[in-house]
Design an enzyme around this catalytic site. Structure first.
Site, PDB file in Angstrom:
ATOM      1  CG  HIS A 167      -3.799   0.477  -8.402  1.00  0.00           C
ATOM      2  ND1 HIS A 167      -5.303   0.502  -8.091  1.00  0.00           N
ATOM      3  CD2 HIS A 167      -3.426   1.415  -7.440  1.00  0.00           C
ATOM      4  CE1 HIS A 167      -5.794   1.451  -7.160  1.00  0.00           C
ATOM      5  NE2 HIS A 167      -4.736   2.047  -6.697  1.00  0.00           N
ATOM      6  CG  ASP A 193       2.951   4.529  -3.864  1.00  0.00           C
ATOM      7  OD1 ASP A 193       2.837   5.415  -3.109  1.00  0.00           O
ATOM      8  OD2 ASP A 193       2.024   3.507  -3.831  1.00  0.00           O
ATOM      9  CG  HIS A 208      -2.030   0.985   1.238  1.00  0.00           C
ATOM     10  ND1 HIS A 208      -2.461   1.625   0.290  1.00  0.00           N
ATOM     11  CD2 HIS A 208      -2.951   1.165   2.252  1.00  0.00           C
ATOM     12  CE1 HIS A 208      -3.469   2.231   0.712  1.00  0.00           C
ATOM     13  NE2 HIS A 208      -3.687   2.058   1.790  1.00  0.00           N
TER      14      HIS A 208
HETATM   15  N1  COA Z   1       5.347  -6.158 -10.076  1.00  0.00           N
HETATM   16  C1  COA Z   1       5.358  -7.481 -10.706  1.00  0.00           C
HETATM   17  N2  COA Z   1       4.461  -8.096 -11.112  1.00  0.00           N
HETATM   18  C2  COA Z   1       3.251  -7.565 -10.416  1.00  0.00           C
HETATM   19  C3  COA Z   1       3.187  -6.287  -9.792  1.00  0.00           C
HETATM   20  C4  COA Z   1       4.232  -5.637  -9.640  1.00  0.00           C
HETATM   21  N3  COA Z   1       4.200  -4.389  -9.012  1.00  0.00           N
HETATM   22  N4  COA Z   1       1.908  -6.026  -9.742  1.00  0.00           N
HETATM   23  C5  COA Z   1       1.174  -7.198 -10.160  1.00  0.00           C
HETATM   24  N5  COA Z   1       1.808  -7.914 -10.827  1.00  0.00           N
HETATM   25  C6  COA Z   1       1.372  -9.157 -11.355  1.00  0.00           C
HETATM   26  C7  COA Z   1       1.471 -10.221 -10.401  1.00  0.00           C
HETATM   27  O1  COA Z   1       2.231 -11.067 -10.179  1.00  0.00           O
HETATM   28  C8  COA Z   1       0.285 -11.213 -10.974  1.00  0.00           C
HETATM   29  O2  COA Z   1       0.618 -11.990 -12.035  1.00  0.00           O
HETATM   30  P1  COA Z   1      -0.005 -13.392 -12.455  1.00  0.00           P
HETATM   31  O3  COA Z   1      -1.303 -12.925 -12.873  1.00  0.00           O
HETATM   32  O4  COA Z   1       0.949 -13.737 -13.449  1.00  0.00           O
HETATM   33  O5  COA Z   1       0.107 -14.015 -11.066  1.00  0.00           O
HETATM   34  C9  COA Z   1      -0.756  -9.975 -11.667  1.00  0.00           C
HETATM   35  O6  COA Z   1       0.273  -9.076 -12.003  1.00  0.00           O
HETATM   36  C10 COA Z   1      -1.555  -9.656 -10.725  1.00  0.00           C
HETATM   37  O7  COA Z   1      -1.272  -9.289  -9.739  1.00  0.00           O
HETATM   38  P2  COA Z   1      -2.360  -9.214  -8.223  1.00  0.00           P
HETATM   39  O8  COA Z   1      -1.212  -9.372  -7.091  1.00  0.00           O
HETATM   40  O9  COA Z   1      -3.133 -10.380  -8.276  1.00  0.00           O
HETATM   41  O10 COA Z   1      -2.789  -7.778  -8.111  1.00  0.00           O
HETATM   42  P3  COA Z   1      -3.578  -7.199  -6.817  1.00  0.00           P
HETATM   43  O11 COA Z   1      -4.646  -6.359  -7.461  1.00  0.00           O
HETATM   44  O12 COA Z   1      -3.851  -8.217  -5.926  1.00  0.00           O
HETATM   45  O13 COA Z   1      -2.593  -6.448  -6.289  1.00  0.00           O
HETATM   46  C11 COA Z   1      -1.028  -4.677  -5.985  1.00  0.00           C
HETATM   47  C12 COA Z   1      -2.244  -4.968  -6.341  1.00  0.00           C
HETATM   48  C13 COA Z   1      -1.001  -3.144  -5.839  1.00  0.00           C
HETATM   49  C14 COA Z   1      -0.832  -5.203  -4.477  1.00  0.00           C
HETATM   50  C15 COA Z   1       0.323  -5.113  -6.664  1.00  0.00           C
HETATM   51  O14 COA Z   1       0.065  -4.552  -8.027  1.00  0.00           O
HETATM   52  C16 COA Z   1       1.431  -5.031  -6.256  1.00  0.00           C
HETATM   53  O15 COA Z   1       2.104  -5.602  -5.306  1.00  0.00           O
HETATM   54  N6  COA Z   1       2.277  -3.649  -6.571  1.00  0.00           N
HETATM   55  C17 COA Z   1       3.304  -3.392  -6.085  1.00  0.00           C
HETATM   56  C18 COA Z   1       3.134  -2.600  -4.704  1.00  0.00           C
HETATM   57  C19 COA Z   1       2.631  -1.243  -4.858  1.00  0.00           C
HETATM   58  O16 COA Z   1       3.347  -0.504  -5.801  1.00  0.00           O
HETATM   59  N7  COA Z   1       1.755  -0.797  -3.990  1.00  0.00           N
HETATM   60  C20 COA Z   1       0.944   0.602  -4.361  1.00  0.00           C
HETATM   61  C21 COA Z   1      -0.216   0.293  -4.706  1.00  0.00           C
HETATM   62  S1  COA Z   1      -0.925   1.973  -4.922  1.00  0.00           S
END
Ligand code: COA
Length: 380
Positions: free
Chosen positions: A265, A317, A225
């Protein structure tokens, strides 16, 4: 006993709509964001953070008299209580700034004569107090851990300028002040995200504003987050040079579990509209400070991630990190800065939740055993 059918589970509450709201609308498919119906692009261009605080708490943009009044209210609510200052001062210097902020937010309740006043006026006053105090807490911690005394707020300065003044001890230039003000506007609100949802869950028990906001700070701290902005600068520093971006990224992406901070996201499936605005500030701040390296590296990463088989786009971010870094702000306060802004959104959601309250209590699919034979102590 008859077998229960497996319920449909929405892991991470993905796609689940749990309430009506008027505060924020996000259209993740086309990258649109609105606070009370006003587009983030308009708000970022035309509004001060104080106007946005009024909008979030009252549901309308302030006229001149109302803006003057809320600015007066915010200035009047400044001044760190000794109890809070003592808590910050006595914390180990190794403490994480978000832990200090969370503890200080909770301590603010102890210095409010009526912390549980959940009337309209009571909640408004608490919201104003929290918004006014958050920058002071972050600035006091920043200074105390460096061996300097906190700087008293300057009543002549607006919210963003005063924050920078309390951090650095000198009045900021117009560019830095505008950049901080805009960053605060962009981070102020974002629907039922993890920290806001935490605040709403707490508010829905009819607990108080301080408890809700304290819980929200804890949720924001996580690297998935608000903690991601700190991760972004670590990435840029680790890469070090524009020439290393592609090989660094290719290497990291070999590992399927690797998460690139500042990308992806839950709601946006295209570019986050806040990242578009912050990208301009990152470029501008780099040019002003005579170093565009961090911006160049960021744009390279953005392009490479866009070209992947499954493209990923920057979130809020990503470009805030290089912007803050070039403003001379240390990475450990990037997430606290997010909280300094978002506290207004949390407060708005506490008020909305309690105005049409329903206890939040989802169900769960139990996958353990039942009717186990109870073992005596000697049998365990
Ligand atoms: N880096 C690498 N791969 C990523 C990614 C990232 N930042 N964000 C998503 N993915 C990939 C996942 O590995 C997954 O791949 P798969 O379908 O092959 O397994 C796919 O994209 C979907 O990701 P998922 O984790 O299911 O999406 P989510 O909606 O649960 O997660 C976040 C959203 C924000 C938690 C995720 O994008 C993330 O961890 N981002 C990095 C942290 C961040 O910047 N957070 C701030 C958010 S405002």
């Amino acid at each position: 006993m008859a077998e229960q059918a497996t319920p449909q589970i929405a892991y991470g509450l993905q796609g689940v709509v749990i309430d009506d709201t008027r505060i924020c609308k996000i259209d993740g498919g086309i990258g649109k964001l609105y606070y009370y119906g006003y587009s983030i692009e308009d708000l970022a261009e035309h509004c001060s953070y104080e106007e946005v605080v009024y909008l979030l708490l009252k549901g309308k943009l302030p006229n001149e008299a109302e803006l003057k009044q809320i600015k007066k209210d915010l200035v009047a609510a400044r001044g760190l209580p000794y109890g809070v200052r003592d808590v910050i001062k006595s914390a180990p210097k190794t403490s994480i700034p978000m832990d200090i902020l969370r503890t200080a937010a909770s301590t603010l309740a102890l210095t409010d004569p009526s912390p549980n006043d959940n009337t309209d006026e009571g909640r408004y006053q608490k919201a104003i107090r929290l918004v006014a105090q958050f920058p002071e807490i972050v600035a006091a911690d920043y200074r105390l851990r460096r061996g300097h005394e906190p700087i008293a707020p300057d009543p002549e300065l607006d919210h963003a300028s005063n924050f920078l003044y309390m951090l650095h001890g000198e009045r900021p230039g117009a560019d830095a002040a505008r950049t901080m003000d805009c960053a605060l506007v962009l981070h102020a609100e974002h629907g039922f995200n993890a920290s806001t949802f935490t605040a709403r869950v707490i508010a829905a028990t009819l607990s108080d504003m301080y408890s809700a906001v304290t819980g929200a700070v804890g949720a924001l701290k996580g690297p998935l987050h608000g903690g991601a902005n700190e991760g972004v600068i670590k990435t840029l520093l680790d890469i070090g040079e524009p020439a290393r971006v592609e090989s660094w990224l290719n290497d990291k992406l070999q590992d399927k579990s690797f998460r690139l901070m500042g990308f992806g996201h839950r709601v946006y499936k295209v570019l986050d509209p806040r990242a578009i605005v912050l990208k301009k500030y990152s470029k501008k701040t780099g040019e002003e400070r005579g170093t565009t390296k961090w911006y160049e590296m960021s744009t390279q990463i953005e392009e490479l991630m866009k070209k992947r088989e499954k493209p990923l786009y920057p979130n809020v971010d990503f470009y805030s990190a290089s912007t803050y870094f070039m403003m001379g702000l240390p990475p450990e306060i990037f997430t606290p800065i997010f909280a300094v802004s978002r506290v207004a959104g949390w407060a708005a959601h506490v008020i909305e939740q309690q105005n049409h309250n329903k206890l939040i209590r989802p169900g769960a699919h139990y996958i353990g055993e039942i009717d186990r034979k109870f073992p005596a102590m000697s049998e365990r």
